[in-house]
Design a protein around this motif. Structure first.
Motif, PDB file in Angstrom:
ATOM      1  N   SER A   1       0.686  -1.185  -0.067  1.00 54.81           N
ATOM      2  CA  SER A   1      -0.070  -0.395  -0.152  1.00 54.81           C
ATOM      3  C   SER A   1       1.050   1.243   0.023  1.00 54.81           C
ATOM      4  CB  SER A   1      -0.932  -0.028   1.343  1.00 54.81           C
ATOM      5  OG  SER A   1      -0.532   0.068   2.311  1.00 54.81           O
ATOM      6  N   VAL A   2       0.233   2.273  -1.050  1.00 52.40           N
ATOM      7  CA  VAL A   2       1.364   3.333  -1.242  1.00 52.40           C
ATOM      8  C   VAL A   2       0.374   4.293  -0.528  1.00 52.40           C
ATOM      9  CG1 VAL A   2       2.982   4.696  -2.257  1.00 52.40           C
ATOM     10  CG2 VAL A   2       2.729   2.410  -2.978  1.00 52.40           C
ATOM     11  N   PHE A   3       0.851   5.254   0.314  1.00 51.98           N
ATOM     12  CA  PHE A   3      -0.008   6.431   0.485  1.00 51.98           C
ATOM     13  C   PHE A   3       0.683   7.950  -0.107  1.00 51.98           C
ATOM     14  CE2 PHE A   3      -0.884   2.976   3.176  1.00 51.98           C
ATOM     15  CZ  PHE A   3      -2.005   3.153   3.536  1.00 51.98           C
ATOM     16  N   ARG A   4       0.203   8.357  -0.835  1.00 50.52           N
ATOM     17  CA  ARG A   4       0.984   9.245  -1.197  1.00 50.52           C
ATOM     18  C   ARG A   4       0.095  10.978  -1.581  1.00 50.52           C
ATOM     19  NH1 ARG A   4       1.316   8.661  -8.134  1.00 50.52           N
ATOM     20  NH2 ARG A   4      -0.537   9.623  -7.811  1.00 50.52           N
ATOM     21  N   SER A   5       0.642  11.835  -1.198  1.00 52.55           N
ATOM     22  CA  SER A   5       0.592  13.630  -1.133  1.00 52.55           C
ATOM     23  C   SER A   5       0.370  14.203  -1.957  1.00 52.55           C
ATOM     24  CB  SER A   5       0.809  14.070   0.206  1.00 52.55           C
ATOM     25  OG  SER A   5       2.555  14.868  -0.369  1.00 52.55           O
ATOM     26  N   SER A   6       0.760  13.852  -2.885  1.00 54.67           N
ATOM     27  CA  SER A   6       0.490  14.625  -4.520  1.00 54.67           C
ATOM     28  C   SER A   6       1.191  13.751  -6.298  1.00 54.67           C
ATOM     29  CB  SER A   6       1.717  15.858  -4.330  1.00 54.67           C
ATOM     30  OG  SER A   6       1.375  16.713  -5.631  1.00 54.67           O
ATOM     31  N   PRO A   7       0.204  13.623  -6.813  1.00 53.26           N
ATOM     32  CA  PRO A   7      -1.856  13.969  -5.863  1.00 53.26           C
ATOM     33  C   PRO A   7      -1.771  13.451  -4.772  1.00 53.26           C
ATOM     34  CG  PRO A   7      -1.948  12.763  -8.400  1.00 53.26           C
ATOM     35  CD  PRO A   7      -0.121  12.964  -7.859  1.00 53.26           C
ATOM     36  N   ALA A   8      -3.299  13.439  -4.330  1.00 52.04           N
ATOM     37  CA  ALA A   8      -3.468  13.078  -3.413  1.00 52.04           C
ATOM     38  C   ALA A   8      -3.678  11.776  -3.162  1.00 52.04           C
ATOM     39  CB  ALA A   8      -4.445  13.592  -2.167  1.00 52.04           C
ATOM     40  N   SER A   9      -3.856  10.562  -3.095  1.00 55.27           N
ATOM     41  CA  SER A   9      -4.534   9.160  -3.491  1.00 55.27           C
ATOM     42  C   SER A   9      -3.583   8.163  -2.395  1.00 55.27           C
ATOM     43  CB  SER A   9      -3.847   9.018  -5.265  1.00 55.27           C
ATOM     44  OG  SER A   9      -2.185   9.293  -4.947  1.00 55.27           O
ATOM     45  N   VAL A  10      -4.178   7.004  -3.103  1.00 58.44           N
ATOM     46  CA  VAL A  10      -3.697   5.673  -2.224  1.00 58.44           C
ATOM     47  C   VAL A  10      -3.664   4.458  -3.407  1.00 58.44           C
ATOM     48  CG1 VAL A  10      -4.399   3.703  -0.562  1.00 58.44           C
ATOM     49  CG2 VAL A  10      -4.874   6.197  -0.277  1.00 58.44           C
ATOM     50  N   GLY A  11      -2.407   3.888  -3.518  1.00 59.76           N
ATOM     51  CA  GLY A  11      -2.071   2.855  -4.493  1.00 59.76           C
ATOM     52  C   GLY A  11      -2.123   1.446  -3.843  1.00 59.76           C
ATOM     53  N   PHE A  12      -2.502   0.681  -4.723  1.00 61.26           N
ATOM     54  CA  PHE A  12      -2.319  -0.659  -4.459  1.00 61.26           C
ATOM     55  C   PHE A  12      -1.340  -1.465  -4.849  1.00 61.26           C
ATOM     56  CE2 PHE A  12      -6.022   0.561  -1.992  1.00 61.26           C
ATOM     57  CZ  PHE A  12      -5.669   0.802  -0.271  1.00 61.26           C
ATOM     58  N   ALA A  13      -0.750  -2.428  -4.848  1.00 56.45           N
ATOM     59  CA  ALA A  13       0.441  -3.289  -5.879  1.00 56.45           C
ATOM     60  C   ALA A  13       0.028  -4.696  -5.364  1.00 56.45           C
ATOM     61  CB  ALA A  13       1.770  -2.833  -5.964  1.00 56.45           C
ATOM     62  N   GLN A  14       0.067  -5.718  -6.345  1.00 55.55           N
ATOM     63  CA  GLN A  14       0.654  -6.756  -5.585  1.00 55.55           C
ATOM     64  C   GLN A  14       1.556  -7.304  -5.098  1.00 55.55           C
ATOM     65  OE1 GLN A  14      -1.631  -9.110  -5.982  1.00 55.55           O
ATOM     66  NE2 GLN A  14      -2.776  -8.941  -7.703  1.00 55.55           N
ATOM     67  N   LEU A  15       1.768  -7.865  -4.065  1.00 48.43           N
ATOM     68  CA  LEU A  15       3.458  -8.350  -3.296  1.00 48.43           C
ATOM     69  C   LEU A  15       3.582  -9.061  -4.135  1.00 48.43           C
ATOM     70  CD1 LEU A  15       1.148  -9.025   0.178  1.00 48.43           C
ATOM     71  CD2 LEU A  15       2.679  -6.990  -0.083  1.00 48.43           C
ATOM     72  N   SER A  16       5.345  -9.045  -3.895  1.00 50.48           N
ATOM     73  CA  SER A  16       6.338 -10.031  -4.354  1.00 50.48           C
ATOM     74  C   SER A  16       6.273 -10.995  -3.748  1.00 50.48           C
ATOM     75  CB  SER A  16       7.673  -9.003  -4.324  1.00 50.48           C
ATOM     76  OG  SER A  16       7.997  -8.585  -2.788  1.00 50.48           O
ATOM     77  N   SER A  17       6.728 -11.920  -4.771  1.00 50.04           N
ATOM     78  CA  SER A  17       7.104 -13.603  -4.161  1.00 50.04           C
ATOM     79  C   SER A  17       8.020 -13.130  -2.127  1.00 50.04           C
ATOM     80  CB  SER A  17       7.903 -13.980  -4.602  1.00 50.04           C
ATOM     81  OG  SER A  17       8.973 -13.426  -4.946  1.00 50.04           O
ATOM     82  N   GLU A  18       8.807 -12.000  -1.770  1.00 47.61           N
ATOM     83  CA  GLU A  18       9.853 -11.396  -0.979  1.00 47.61           C
ATOM     84  C   GLU A  18       9.057 -11.634   0.290  1.00 47.61           C
ATOM     85  OE1 GLU A  18      12.962  -9.182  -1.946  1.00 47.61           O
ATOM     86  OE2 GLU A  18      13.151  -8.561  -0.196  1.00 47.61           O
ATOM     87  N   SER A  19       7.819 -10.163  -0.401  1.00 45.98           N
ATOM     88  CA  SER A  19       7.350 -10.192   0.752  1.00 45.98           C
ATOM     89  C   SER A  19       6.329 -11.251   1.609  1.00 45.98           C
ATOM     90  CB  SER A  19       6.356  -8.713   0.686  1.00 45.98           C
ATOM     91  OG  SER A  19       6.729  -7.642  -0.260  1.00 45.98           O
ATOM     92  N   ILE A  20       5.958 -11.941   0.193  1.00 46.40           N
ATOM     93  CA  ILE A  20       4.872 -13.256   1.078  1.00 46.40           C
ATOM     94  C   ILE A  20       5.719 -14.074   1.545  1.00 46.40           C
ATOM     95  CG2 ILE A  20       3.946 -14.941  -0.325  1.00 46.40           C
ATOM     96  CD1 ILE A  20       2.462 -12.979  -2.697  1.00 46.40           C
ATOM     97  N   ALA A  21       6.413 -14.452   1.567  1.00 48.26           N
ATOM     98  CA  ALA A  21       8.110 -15.258   2.378  1.00 48.26           C
ATOM     99  C   ALA A  21       7.782 -14.456   3.830  1.00 48.26           C
ATOM    100  CB  ALA A  21       9.463 -15.312   1.854  1.00 48.26           C
ATOM    101  N   MET A  22       7.895 -13.341   3.493  1.00 42.90           N
ATOM    102  CA  MET A  22       7.555 -12.578   5.272  1.00 42.90           C
ATOM    103  C   MET A  22       7.078 -13.226   6.346  1.00 42.90           C
ATOM    104  SD  MET A  22       9.462  -9.343   4.573  1.00 42.90           S
ATOM    105  CE  MET A  22      10.306  -9.143   3.398  1.00 42.90           C
ATOM    106  N   ASN A  23       5.862 -13.517   5.195  1.00 45.17           N
ATOM    107  CA  ASN A  23       4.277 -14.472   6.054  1.00 45.17           C
ATOM    108  C   ASN A  23       4.664 -15.331   6.926  1.00 45.17           C
ATOM    109  OD1 ASN A  23       2.903 -12.041   5.239  1.00 45.17           O
ATOM    110  ND2 ASN A  23       1.980 -13.070   3.634  1.00 45.17           N
ATOM    111  N   GLY A  24       4.511 -15.530   7.724  1.00 45.42           N
ATOM    112  CA  GLY A  24       4.557 -17.067   8.928  1.00 45.42           C
ATOM    113  C   GLY A  24       5.860 -16.982   8.971  1.00 45.42           C
ATOM    114  N   ALA A  25       6.872 -16.626   8.529  1.00 51.17           N
ATOM    115  CA  ALA A  25       8.253 -16.901   9.010  1.00 51.17           C
ATOM    116  C   ALA A  25       8.769 -16.456  10.174  1.00 51.17           C
ATOM    117  CB  ALA A  25       8.837 -15.604   7.654  1.00 51.17           C
ATOM    118  N   ASN A  26       8.962 -16.524  10.713  1.00 49.14           N
ATOM    119  CA  ASN A  26       9.094 -17.307  12.340  1.00 49.14           C
ATOM    120  C   ASN A  26      10.694 -16.762  12.362  1.00 49.14           C
ATOM    121  OD1 ASN A  26       7.156 -19.781  12.792  1.00 49.14           O
ATOM    122  ND2 ASN A  26       6.354 -18.091  13.747  1.00 49.14           N
ATOM    123  N   GLY A  27      11.072 -15.797  13.126  1.00 51.21           N
ATOM    124  CA  GLY A  27      12.372 -16.028  13.243  1.00 51.21           C
ATOM    125  C   GLY A  27      12.417 -14.274  14.711  1.00 51.21           C
TER     126      GLY A  27
END
Ligand SMILES: *[C@@H]1O[C@H](CO)[C@@H](O)[C@H](O)[C@H]1NC(C)=O
Ligand SMILES: *[C@@H]1O[C@H](CO)[C@@H](O)[C@H](O)[C@H]1NC(C)=O
Ligand SMILES: *[C@@H]1O[C@H](CO)[C@@H](O)[C@H](O)[C@H]1NC(C)=O
Ligand SMILES: *[C@@H]1O[C@H](CO)[C@@H](O)[C@H](O)[C@H]1NC(C)=O
Ligand SMILES: *[C@@H]1O[C@H](CO)[C@@H](O)[C@H](O)[C@H]1NC(C)=O
Length: 491
Positions: free
Chosen positions: A410-436
């Motif tokens: 998720s991206v919070f941008r002030s100019s132009p004022a907007s919110v953006g979303f993108a698909q998580l990368s496999s690197e991001s998804i790999a952090m889910n439930g990765a205990n450490g």
């Protein structure tokens, strides 16, 4: 009753204590409380707070000088940095996420909730003649040579509690940047608004809804020419809710200020403008909601506005929408008693929700794991969507919190004022439930040292209802009364 300024209801922390109020985060949800209860407890100083190590200070000093260069102040050289990173910590199965800041001279680090649903920075604070409860690290103004008392009171009320104190100003370092920041020094909060190691909250909304009136940290930088590579910040939040090995604190993902981090998402960022230029909260027009493939009727215009809120655990919706959502889930039923405000459904049902924003053709999927907010008995789950009647308040009717945000970059941008979303990368998804290990405090891309938690856990004392005291209360009793989810402890 508090009379809020028309557009100043902080959404942050809605349902925060849902998962924090007991050792078993999968316990029965607490009831929404019938009214804002302002019983408070003192936050007081703990003994023997250790100071940051010499090395960290030296790094922080360098960082400050680099920032001075960026602002064109001081004699520092050209170590220009225009974006920065903060590693997050996920608290108790995705109940809340915190990052870290450092404040004062010499700088001391604090863990703070990063909350896009409100716009004030505040820290639990105490002075040398008081003692700590609950092991919370306190900001001690008398130990900072750059602290300035602004001589004004401060108060803020969230969905899950309130905080009161005074306003001050000091150097604040966060994600590799330094700003002279006005913030609240809070000596009273609702019970359990804060749980160690969290010391406060960094509001990441717009200045227009700041109870203090101060420009938020991120916005000062966004409005300073050349300070940020891009006038935005971004979140990647991890999921541990369905990880049976999860610890109380796990790695929570990544906050980036001034840039997006291309290793954390794939494809384009789909930006949608904040409707009608209504900056304050990070608002999006909710234009599509499907539950297991079934479309839900949605209100139009500002009745379909949603705040995108990292400080809320679940998803708050109006009651008719809530009813429609669960009509699409066989064998679901409205909760009552302790689970009122929620719906219950068979845990064996996998519920997938698809969300569309603005004029986008893209939809974003909330995983069944996130929809299943809490198991309440062997076969029954409470869904993450809950009732939040905001009529009569300035808050938008929908609040999309971490239940949704864990599924996207998720991206919070002030100019132009907007919110953006993108698909998580496999690197991001790999952090889910990765205990450490949960990350150490990061004030930039380099570690700082957090004061070791050696304080006494002496008993706090005193309570007051605080009403009429704070000069900048931005509470809505209506909002608070219906979304307090977890505030049994306050009653
Ligand atoms: C909190 O700070 C305010 C303002 O300085 C003061 O009036 C109040 O007594 C303090 N409360 C506690 C419980 O220390
Ligand atoms: C913050 O304020 C102090 C004192 O007014 C000043 O010396 C310093 O340069 C300021 N820092 C920034 C980053 O503006
Ligand atoms: C991008 O995020 C990853 C994961 O948190 C981090 O290791 C990396 O340093 C980040 N890159 C930048 C340029 O901030
Ligand atoms: C948790 O949920 C996610 C999203 O649905 C899924 O990809 C993952 O496999 C689940 N993890 C476990 C341990 O069940
Ligand atoms: C609480 O607030 C009410 C109404 O403002 C006031 O009458 C009462 O004295 C307050 N109680 C305390 C303990 O401050």
């Amino acid at each position: 009753m508090l009379s809020p300024p028309p557009s100043a209801i902080p959404l942050g922390l809605l349902l925060l204590s849902l998962g924090l109020s007991g050792t078993d985060a999968r316990a029965t949800p607490h009831p929404p409380s019938p009214g804002l209860v302002s019983r408070t407890i003192d936050i007081v100083r703990r003994a023997n707070v250790q100071r940051s190590a010499e090395d960290a200070l030296s790094w922080l000093e360098q960082n400050r000088l680099a920032t001075h260069a960026k602002y064109g102040v001081g004699a520092a050289g050209n170590q220009k940095r225009a974006s920065g990173l903060n590693l997050l910590t996920d608290v108790q199965l995705d109940s809340t996420y915190f990052g870290s800041i450092a404040v004062g001279t010499p700088p001391t680090s604090f863990d703070v909730i990063l909350d896009t649903g409100s716009s004030d920075l505040w820290l639990a604070s105490g002075s040398s003649d008081t003692r700590s409860t609950r092991g919370i690290t306190l900001f001690e103004p008398e130990t900072s040579s750059t602290f300035q008392d602004l001589g004004k009171e401060f108060g803020i009320t969230y969905g899950s509690g309130s905080a009161q104190g005074v306003l001050g100003e000091d150097r604040v370092l966060f994600s590799g940047f330094e700003v002279n920041q006005t913030f609240g020094l809070v000596n009273q909060t609702s019970q359990q608004l804060l749980t160690a190691p969290i010391s406060g909250l960094m509001g990441l909304g717009f200045q227009t809804i700041a109870a203090s009136g101060a420009t938020p940290f991120w916005q000062s930088l966004a409005e300073t020419s050349g300070a940020l590579d891009s006038p935005l910040f971004a979140f990647q939040l991890t999921r541990f809710t369905n990880d049976s090995n999860a610890q109380q604190l796990e790695a929570g993902g990544t906050f980036t200020l001034g840039a997006t981090n291309s290793s954390l998402f794939t494809g384009d960022i789909d930006y949608q403008d904040i409707p009608d230029g209504a900056t304050g909260y990070w608002i999006q027009q909710l234009t599509g909601l499907k539950v297991n493939g079934q479309s839900i009727n949605l209100p139009t215009g500002s009745n379909g506005w949603a705040a995108i809120d990292t400080g809320t655990t679940g998803v708050g919706v109006p009651s008719d929408t809530l009813q429609a959502i669960f009509s699409a889930i066989p064998n679901s039923q409205q909760g009552s008693g302790q689970s009122s405000g929620y719906y219950l459904y068979p845990c064996s049902t996998q519920v997938t929700v698809e969300v569309t924003w603005g004029s986008s053709s893209k939809s974003w999927t909330i995983s069944p794991a996130d929809f299943a907010l809490q198991q309440v008995d062997q076969d029954t789950c409470a869904g993450a969507f809950f009732e939040i009647p905001t009529q009569g308040t300035s808050a938008p009717p929908f609040i999309f919190g971490d239940t949704f945000l864990k599924n996207v970059y998720s991206v919070f941008r002030s100019s132009p004022a907007s919110v953006g979303f993108a698909q998580l990368s496999s690197e991001s998804i790999a952090m889910n439930g990765a205990n450490g290990a949960a990350p150490s405090a990061t004030i930039g891309s380099v570690q700082s040292v957090t004061p070791t938690n050696t304080g006494s856990s002496g008993s706090g004392s005193g309570s007051s209802n605080g009403s009429g005291r704070a000069s900048a209360v931005s509470a809505s009793a209506v909002l608070a009364s219906t979304v307090l989810g977890a505030l049994a402890v306050l009653l």
